[in-house]
Design a protein around this motif. Sequence first.
Motif, PDB file in Angstrom:
ATOM      1  N   PRO A  86       1.006  -1.570   0.318  1.00 11.77           N
ATOM      2  CA  PRO A  86       0.263  -0.020   0.319  1.00 11.77           C
ATOM      3  C   PRO A  86       0.596   1.069   0.066  1.00 11.77           C
ATOM      4  N   VAL A  87       1.888   1.478   0.460  1.00 10.60           N
ATOM      5  CA  VAL A  87       3.306   2.928   0.436  1.00 10.60           C
ATOM      6  C   VAL A  87       4.171   2.596  -0.041  1.00 10.60           C
ATOM      7  N   ASN A  88       4.676   1.495  -1.507  1.00  8.29           N
ATOM      8  CA  ASN A  88       5.678   1.892  -1.605  1.00  8.29           C
ATOM      9  C   ASN A  88       7.061   1.246  -0.381  1.00  8.29           C
ATOM     10  N   SER A  89       6.613   0.642   0.241  1.00 10.70           N
ATOM     11  CA  SER A  89       7.660   0.136   0.930  1.00 10.70           C
ATOM     12  C   SER A  89       8.963   0.126   0.332  1.00 10.70           C
ATOM     13  N   LEU A  90       9.978   0.056   0.611  1.00 13.99           N
ATOM     14  CA  LEU A  90      11.475  -0.289  -0.113  1.00 13.99           C
ATOM     15  C   LEU A  90      11.953  -1.616   0.315  1.00 13.99           C
ATOM     16  N   ASN A  91      11.590  -2.650  -0.243  1.00 15.10           N
ATOM     17  CA  ASN A  91      12.122  -4.260  -0.146  1.00 15.10           C
ATOM     18  C   ASN A  91      13.133  -4.851  -1.359  1.00 15.10           C
ATOM     19  N   THR A  92      13.955  -5.576  -0.493  1.00 15.53           N
ATOM     20  CA  THR A  92      14.540  -6.150  -1.667  1.00 15.53           C
ATOM     21  C   THR A  92      14.483  -6.393  -2.929  1.00 15.53           C
ATOM     22  N   GLU A  93      13.418  -6.909  -3.173  1.00 14.74           N
ATOM     23  CA  GLU A  93      12.250  -6.772  -4.543  1.00 14.74           C
ATOM     24  C   GLU A  93      12.117  -6.189  -5.130  1.00 14.74           C
ATOM     25  N   HIS A  94      11.649  -5.209  -4.406  1.00 18.09           N
ATOM     26  CA  HIS A  94      11.010  -3.608  -4.973  1.00 18.09           C
ATOM     27  C   HIS A  94      12.604  -2.631  -5.888  1.00 18.09           C
ATOM     28  N   LEU A  95      13.564  -2.994  -4.561  1.00 15.92           N
ATOM     29  CA  LEU A  95      14.745  -2.040  -4.772  1.00 15.92           C
ATOM     30  C   LEU A  95      15.278  -2.715  -6.324  1.00 15.92           C
ATOM     31  N   GLU A  96      15.662  -3.646  -6.031  1.00 12.12           N
ATOM     32  CA  GLU A  96      16.057  -4.753  -7.530  1.00 12.12           C
ATOM     33  C   GLU A  96      14.880  -3.936  -9.094  1.00 12.12           C
ATOM     34  N   GLN A  97      13.884  -3.838  -8.768  1.00 11.95           N
ATOM     35  CA  GLN A  97      13.065  -3.585  -9.800  1.00 11.95           C
ATOM     36  C   GLN A  97      13.130  -2.339  -9.703  1.00 11.95           C
ATOM     37  N   LEU A  98      13.150  -1.651  -9.781  1.00 11.40           N
ATOM     38  CA  LEU A  98      13.494  -0.249  -9.092  1.00 11.40           C
ATOM     39  C   LEU A  98      15.389  -0.553 -10.215  1.00 11.40           C
ATOM     40  N   HIS A  99      16.147  -1.041  -9.337  1.00 12.58           N
ATOM     41  CA  HIS A  99      17.187  -0.595 -10.332  1.00 12.58           C
ATOM     42  C   HIS A  99      17.794  -0.754 -11.613  1.00 12.58           C
ATOM     43  N   ARG A 100      16.346  -2.272 -11.982  1.00 13.38           N
ATOM     44  CA  ARG A 100      16.668  -2.900 -12.907  1.00 13.38           C
ATOM     45  C   ARG A 100      15.459  -1.802 -14.554  1.00 13.38           C
ATOM     46  N   ALA A 101      14.781  -1.030 -13.921  1.00 16.93           N
ATOM     47  CA  ALA A 101      14.411  -0.064 -14.377  1.00 16.93           C
ATOM     48  C   ALA A 101      14.757   0.631 -14.789  1.00 16.93           C
ATOM     49  N   LEU A 102      15.831   1.273 -14.084  1.00 13.45           N
ATOM     50  CA  LEU A 102      17.276   2.819 -14.051  1.00 13.45           C
ATOM     51  C   LEU A 102      17.869   2.390 -14.941  1.00 13.45           C
ATOM     52  N   VAL A 103      18.418   0.753 -15.416  1.00  9.60           N
ATOM     53  CA  VAL A 103      18.997  -0.040 -15.993  1.00  9.60           C
ATOM     54  C   VAL A 103      18.178   0.546 -17.191  1.00  9.60           C
ATOM     55  N   ARG A 104      16.973  -0.588 -17.388  1.00  6.32           N
ATOM     56  CA  ARG A 104      17.088  -0.437 -18.649  1.00  6.32           C
ATOM     57  C   ARG A 104      16.763   0.826 -19.421  1.00  6.32           C
ATOM     58  N   LEU A 105      15.664   1.646 -18.432  1.00 12.20           N
ATOM     59  CA  LEU A 105      16.641   3.374 -19.046  1.00 12.20           C
ATOM     60  C   LEU A 105      17.853   4.126 -19.886  1.00 12.20           C
ATOM     61  N   GLU A 106      18.330   3.951 -19.190  1.00 11.49           N
ATOM     62  CA  GLU A 106      19.695   4.501 -19.741  1.00 11.49           C
ATOM     63  C   GLU A 106      20.436   3.639 -20.635  1.00 11.49           C
ATOM     64  N   ASN A 107      20.019   2.642 -20.677  1.00  6.79           N
ATOM     65  CA  ASN A 107      20.193   1.353 -22.017  1.00  6.79           C
ATOM     66  C   ASN A 107      19.214   1.817 -23.312  1.00  6.79           C
ATOM     67  N   GLU A 108      18.222   2.618 -22.585  1.00 10.18           N
ATOM     68  CA  GLU A 108      17.413   3.196 -23.969  1.00 10.18           C
ATOM     69  C   GLU A 108      17.561   4.480 -24.556  1.00 10.18           C
ATOM     70  N   LYS A 109      18.777   4.606 -23.902  1.00 12.84           N
ATOM     71  CA  LYS A 109      18.978   6.473 -23.729  1.00 12.84           C
ATOM     72  C   LYS A 109      17.978   7.253 -24.011  1.00 12.84           C
ATOM     73  N   CYS A 110      17.606   6.928 -22.798  1.00 10.67           N
ATOM     74  CA  CYS A 110      16.532   7.425 -21.961  1.00 10.67           C
ATOM     75  C   CYS A 110      16.902   9.425 -21.582  1.00 10.67           C
ATOM     76  N   ARG A 111      15.510  10.215 -22.574  1.00 13.02           N
ATOM     77  CA  ARG A 111      15.690  12.087 -22.171  1.00 13.02           C
ATOM     78  C   ARG A 111      15.570  12.558 -21.447  1.00 13.02           C
ATOM     79  N   GLY A 112      14.881  11.220 -20.041  1.00 14.82           N
ATOM     80  CA  GLY A 112      13.997  11.901 -18.607  1.00 14.82           C
ATOM     81  C   GLY A 112      13.302  11.103 -18.168  1.00 14.82           C
ATOM     82  N   MET A 113      12.487  11.277 -16.723  1.00 15.57           N
ATOM     83  CA  MET A 113      12.003   9.954 -16.167  1.00 15.57           C
ATOM     84  C   MET A 113      11.221  10.804 -15.323  1.00 15.57           C
ATOM     85  N   ILE A 114      10.228  10.703 -14.687  1.00 14.88           N
ATOM     86  CA  ILE A 114       9.411  11.181 -13.385  1.00 14.88           C
ATOM     87  C   ILE A 114       9.214   9.660 -12.785  1.00 14.88           C
TER      88      ILE A 114
END
Length: 239
Positions: A5-33
Amino acid sequence: MNRPPVNSLNTEHLEQLHRALVRLENEKCRGMILSSSSPTVFSAGLDIREMYKPELEKARKFWRTLQDMWLKLYSTPYPTVAAIHGHAPAGGCLLALSCEYRVIVPNVKIGLNETQLGIVAPQWFQDCMRNVIGERQAEKALIAGHMFNTEQALQVGLVDEVAADKAACIARAEAFLASQANLPLLARKTVKLGFRNSTLSRLMTGREADTKIFIEYIFQPKVQKGIELYLQSLSKKSG
C-alpha cells in the motif's frame, strides 16, 4: 512506483527499480519522472521488515541492493524529476533527493526522519540532503529527524515548486523535462556528474564499510527491540 500500500522498499522492489533505471539508461532515455501509484504516499521508505530478525546474507543483500539502486539513480545521465504527490519519509525522501528536481503537492510530509525511529541515516543519505538544502539546515533536520510540511520544504529548498494536485504535479514535472530537452546531452551530463561525483565516490569507495556498519547496527539487541515495537505499533494501527 507500484508496491501497495505504501511503496515500501524491500529487496524485490529495489531490484525492480534498479532494473528499470538500467533499462532506461540503455535505451538512451531523455528524461524520467519518478512518481507513485498511491494516492497518499510517494514512498514510505525502507521496508522495516527487511531489518527485523534478518538472516545475515539476506540483510547484506538488501543493503547492497539499496546501494546499487541509489548509485544508478543518483548518477543517471538523463534528467530526473520526482513528482511527490504523497508523503515521503526516510527512504522515500532519499528517492526524491536523488532526483534533480522535485515537485510536491499541498499537505504532504517529507524528510529523513530516521532519528525519531532510533535509527541513524547513513552518511550518503545525509549527503543527499546536505547537497540540496545546505549544511546548517541539513544538520538541524537530520538531528531532529524533522518531517517538513509542503510549505517548509519549499522554504528551505528541499523541493523546487508546489503544484495544486497530482495531475498538476505530473504536468510540472513534464515541464521541467521539457526545459532540459534542448540542452547538449554530453555537456549536461558532465556538469551534473561533476556536482555529484564526491557524493557518489564516498559510497563507491566505501561500500563494504557502509554495509558493515548497517549489519552491525541492525543486529544490536536494542535496535531489534525498537524495530519490534515499531512493527507492533503498525499492527495496532492496521487493526
